[in-house]
Design a protein around this motif. Structure first.
Motif, mmCIF file in Angstrom:
data_model
loop_
_atom_site.group_PDB
_atom_site.id
_atom_site.type_symbol
_atom_site.label_atom_id
_atom_site.label_comp_id
_atom_site.label_asym_id
_atom_site.label_seq_id
_atom_site.Cartn_x
_atom_site.Cartn_y
_atom_site.Cartn_z
ATOM 1 N N LEU A 178 -12.824 -7.395 0.104
ATOM 2 C CA LEU A 178 -12.520 -7.378 1.530
ATOM 3 C C LEU A 178 -11.400 -6.401 1.857
ATOM 4 C CD1 LEU A 178 -12.961 -8.813 4.318
ATOM 5 C CD2 LEU A 178 -11.159 -10.406 3.614
ATOM 6 N N THR A 179 -10.407 -6.336 0.977
ATOM 7 C CA THR A 179 -9.206 -5.555 1.272
ATOM 8 C C THR A 179 -9.180 -4.210 0.559
ATOM 9 O OG1 THR A 179 -8.076 -6.635 -0.571
ATOM 10 C CG2 THR A 179 -7.847 -7.648 1.602
ATOM 11 N N GLY A 180 -10.093 -4.000 -0.392
ATOM 12 C CA GLY A 180 -10.039 -2.771 -1.184
ATOM 13 C C GLY A 180 -8.841 -2.702 -2.102
ATOM 14 N N GLU A 181 -8.254 -3.862 -2.400
ATOM 15 C CA GLU A 181 -7.091 -3.946 -3.290
ATOM 16 C C GLU A 181 -7.516 -4.643 -4.579
ATOM 17 O OE1 GLU A 181 -4.086 -3.257 -3.840
ATOM 18 O OE2 GLU A 181 -3.326 -2.407 -1.974
ATOM 19 N N SER A 182 -7.386 -3.987 -5.715
ATOM 20 C CA SER A 182 -7.787 -4.653 -6.957
ATOM 21 C C SER A 182 -6.744 -5.662 -7.416
ATOM 22 C CB SER A 182 -8.052 -3.628 -8.062
ATOM 23 O OG SER A 182 -6.840 -3.109 -8.545
ATOM 24 N N ASN A 183 -5.508 -5.499 -6.959
ATOM 25 C CA ASN A 183 -4.448 -6.454 -7.307
ATOM 26 C C ASN A 183 -4.544 -7.664 -6.372
ATOM 27 O OD1 ASN A 183 -1.666 -7.612 -6.721
ATOM 28 N ND2 ASN A 183 -1.228 -6.421 -8.549
ATOM 29 N N LEU A 184 -4.745 -8.846 -6.966
ATOM 30 C CA LEU A 184 -5.024 -10.030 -6.141
ATOM 31 C C LEU A 184 -3.852 -10.395 -5.243
ATOM 32 C CD1 LEU A 184 -7.107 -12.231 -5.491
ATOM 33 C CD2 LEU A 184 -6.082 -13.615 -7.296
ATOM 34 N N ARG A 186 -1.616 -8.405 -3.916
ATOM 35 C CA ARG A 186 -1.615 -7.472 -2.783
ATOM 36 C C ARG A 186 -2.773 -7.748 -1.831
ATOM 37 N NH1 ARG A 186 0.940 -2.316 -2.902
ATOM 38 N NH2 ARG A 186 2.325 -2.125 -4.696
ATOM 39 N N ALA A 187 -3.927 -8.055 -2.400
ATOM 40 C CA ALA A 187 -5.096 -8.332 -1.571
ATOM 41 C C ALA A 187 -4.853 -9.558 -0.694
ATOM 42 C CB ALA A 187 -6.321 -8.532 -2.458
ATOM 43 N N ALA A 188 -4.266 -10.594 -1.286
ATOM 44 C CA ALA A 188 -3.992 -11.808 -0.515
ATOM 45 C C ALA A 188 -2.980 -11.518 0.591
ATOM 46 C CB ALA A 188 -3.475 -12.908 -1.447
ATOM 47 N N ARG A 189 -1.974 -10.715 0.271
ATOM 48 C CA ARG A 189 -0.991 -10.366 1.295
ATOM 49 C C ARG A 189 -1.659 -9.618 2.460
ATOM 50 N NH1 ARG A 189 4.327 -9.867 1.839
ATOM 51 N NH2 ARG A 189 4.674 -10.421 -0.345
ATOM 52 N N ALA A 190 -2.587 -8.724 2.125
ATOM 53 C CA ALA A 190 -3.273 -7.961 3.169
ATOM 54 C C ALA A 190 -4.074 -8.880 4.092
ATOM 55 C CB ALA A 190 -4.183 -6.903 2.538
ATOM 56 N N VAL A 191 -4.642 -9.943 3.532
ATOM 57 C CA VAL A 191 -5.368 -10.907 4.366
ATOM 58 C C VAL A 191 -4.390 -11.670 5.257
ATOM 59 C CG1 VAL A 191 -6.794 -12.993 4.347
ATOM 60 C CG2 VAL A 191 -7.286 -11.136 2.738
ATOM 61 N N ILE A 192 -3.295 -12.105 4.672
ATOM 62 C CA ILE A 192 -2.308 -12.884 5.436
ATOM 63 C C ILE A 192 -1.724 -12.058 6.578
ATOM 64 C CG2 ILE A 192 0.021 -13.888 5.233
ATOM 65 C CD1 ILE A 192 -0.968 -14.993 2.472
ATOM 66 N N GLU A 193 -1.599 -10.767 6.364
ATOM 67 C CA GLU A 193 -1.072 -9.907 7.431
ATOM 68 C C GLU A 193 -2.003 -9.843 8.642
ATOM 69 O OE1 GLU A 193 -0.176 -6.296 5.362
ATOM 70 O OE2 GLU A 193 1.771 -7.066 4.644
ATOM 71 N N ARG A 194 -3.247 -10.285 8.459
ATOM 72 C CA ARG A 194 -4.184 -10.310 9.583
ATOM 73 C C ARG A 194 -4.129 -11.606 10.377
ATOM 74 N NH1 ARG A 194 -7.775 -6.280 10.034
ATOM 75 N NH2 ARG A 194 -7.666 -4.710 8.387
#
Lengths: 309, 309
Positions: A178-184, A186-194
């Motif tokens: 979903l986020t294009g981030e392989s680091n989980l 970072r990916a979770a943070r990107a979701v939370i920022e939404r």
């Protein structure tokens, strides 16, 4: 205290190295509801066909699940899935999918469903998730699940849906995709920022991780020597997780989210012990709490030796 | 209190999406020793070539590592590995392996190495592991690692080595491969039935699980937003795990094994933050204990709400 789940109600034919079953009752909303009913009043919303009969309604109703929002479509057929698992149960193969009435699903919520305190938008088209979300204005906690199909074909819509919920509960590979981030992390943070305050990354046999803006928590999968059918484990997890949160009368703080992770882990573990809904359908609350206490003992450690040592 | 590790001492050239390094100091015994030295006196046993010079000895000795059993072979070359990692750091590709003097390795232990209280047989040919094990009669705790190569080519010998140690520390895929059991709990039990009291299954970013005859414990990987180079993470884990156990003067009971899992997890997490040994080489014990306390907070939950709720 009431919980609405919108998602599939299905028949599943499953083959694993440990056996085979034909046309078992299944689907996201079913696995979810059978897990959540230990904690709260749960209302599955979803369509079924004429093949969904008195026996199926009876199974749900006898477990205290409110079936009034299960829409039976005349002349229609229920969602059907056939799959098999390899000796390594992490490897699944879909052999047949027939959407049936689920392909034309337009959620219709009763007043009781709309009044839910907690809402779970299971894996359906994200525009439908948004429609349902808009109708459930009183919910104090909303969560959604999704899948790679919607990330590929309806990503903008999915991102909009995500911005409207409190919690995203998906497989960890989907958080990354979903986020294009392989680091989980970072990916979770990107979701939370939404918008969501929490992300739950389901990790199959490895368990599940909970991310919030400033905390991290993880639980291993409950260790089992006999796993017969993983189908529905993630939905049972979500049912235990959100069912507990709906029953929790206090603030939905970190401590209650973590306890909910524990209940989710426990419900998922019972789910996989037998085929389909077999195990969870005859489960007791005592067994759940006993296993939660075991999980607790399996995950605690003391960072400093006792003074006496 | 003394810890002997027998394994590779190497130079690694590594490329990841976050950078590249040529001929860094590496190898199992190096990563292990740099992690274990925070807890105890550690003696790496292994061969190096003429390319292993004063700078490398100095790096180890300045961190308190006893280098007397590092055997420098005249005219030889040190083990060399070149690899790269994909954007998903879980996917590694070996581009070159030159065994050098490691290919002819015959461990020669000094009296001090033989007198170790704790012994780690890193991933070497299992017959060599057994030879070393036989020489270290005083050890109160012995552990071994292995790899798919030895499961494929020297399984009987590996099983014999396993029966002679207290603990097996391997990747979870190797526990499965070794036993032919896809279920990890069953696979771990099958290993324990051969003699060891504990199996540690390393699970990469998912953490690690500890199995004994009648207990299970698991920790997630420490969540990091910046992972630059996973090389050596498993060896740093083993170094933190066994280093702590050697330093622990009390009984090696479940509580101390769990605390050791915590230290292993913490050392592995520092290892991957930078390339090669960069991060662990300049780490402090205070940073380790601070992160262990964070890991503790990330893994605890209360199965029952506080009475006040």
């Amino acid at each position: 205290m009431s919980l609405t789940v919108v998602g599939s109600i299905a028949f599943d034919s499953v083959r694993t190295p440990f056996g085979e079953r034909q046309r078992m009752l299944g689907g996201t909303a079913v696995h979810f509801s059978l897990a959540a009913r230990f904690f709260t009043e749960v209302r599955p919303v979803g369509p079924v066909g004429e093949d969904f009969g008195a026996a199926e309604f009876e199974l749900l109703e006898s477990r205290g699940i409110a079936t009034g929002d299960i829409e039976r479509v005349e002349g229609g057929k229920s969602f059907f899935w056939r799959g098999r698992y390899e000796y390594d149960l992490n490897v699944a193969h879909t052999e047949d999918t027939q959407l049936g009435v689920f392909g034309e699903f337009e959620p219709k919520l009763s007043e009781k469903s709309k009044a839910a305190d907690v809402l779970f938008l299971a894996n359906i088209q994200p525009d439908l998730q948004r429609q349902v979300r808009a109708q459930c204005g009183k919910a104090r906690f909303c969560a959604l699940d999704s899948m790679n199909l919607w990330i590929d074909t309806a990503k903008d819509s999915l991102l909009a849906a995500i911005s409207e919920v409190d919690c995203v509960i998906v497989n960890d590979a989907e958080v990354r995709q979903l986020t294009g981030e392989s680091n989980l992390a970072r990916a979770a943070r990107a979701v939370i920022e939404r918008g969501p305050r929490a992300v739950v990354a389901k990790q199959g046999e490895y368990g599940a991780a909970l991310f919030t803006d400033d905390t991290f928590f993880a639980l291993p999968g409950f260790p089992l020597e006999d796993v017969r059918d993983p189908t529905g484990a993630g939905d049972s997890f979500a049912g235990g997780f959100l069912g507990y949160l709906d029953s929790h009368t206090g603030e939905l703080d970190e401590a209650s989210l973590r306890r909910a992770m524990g209940y989710g882990t426990v419900l998922a573990s019972f789910n996989v012990e037998e085929f389909g809904t077999e195990r969870v359908a005859r489960l007791s609350r005592e067994e759940i709490d006993e296993r939660l206490a075991m999980l607790h003992r399996m995950t605690q450690f003391e960072p400093l030796p006792a003074a006496a040592e």
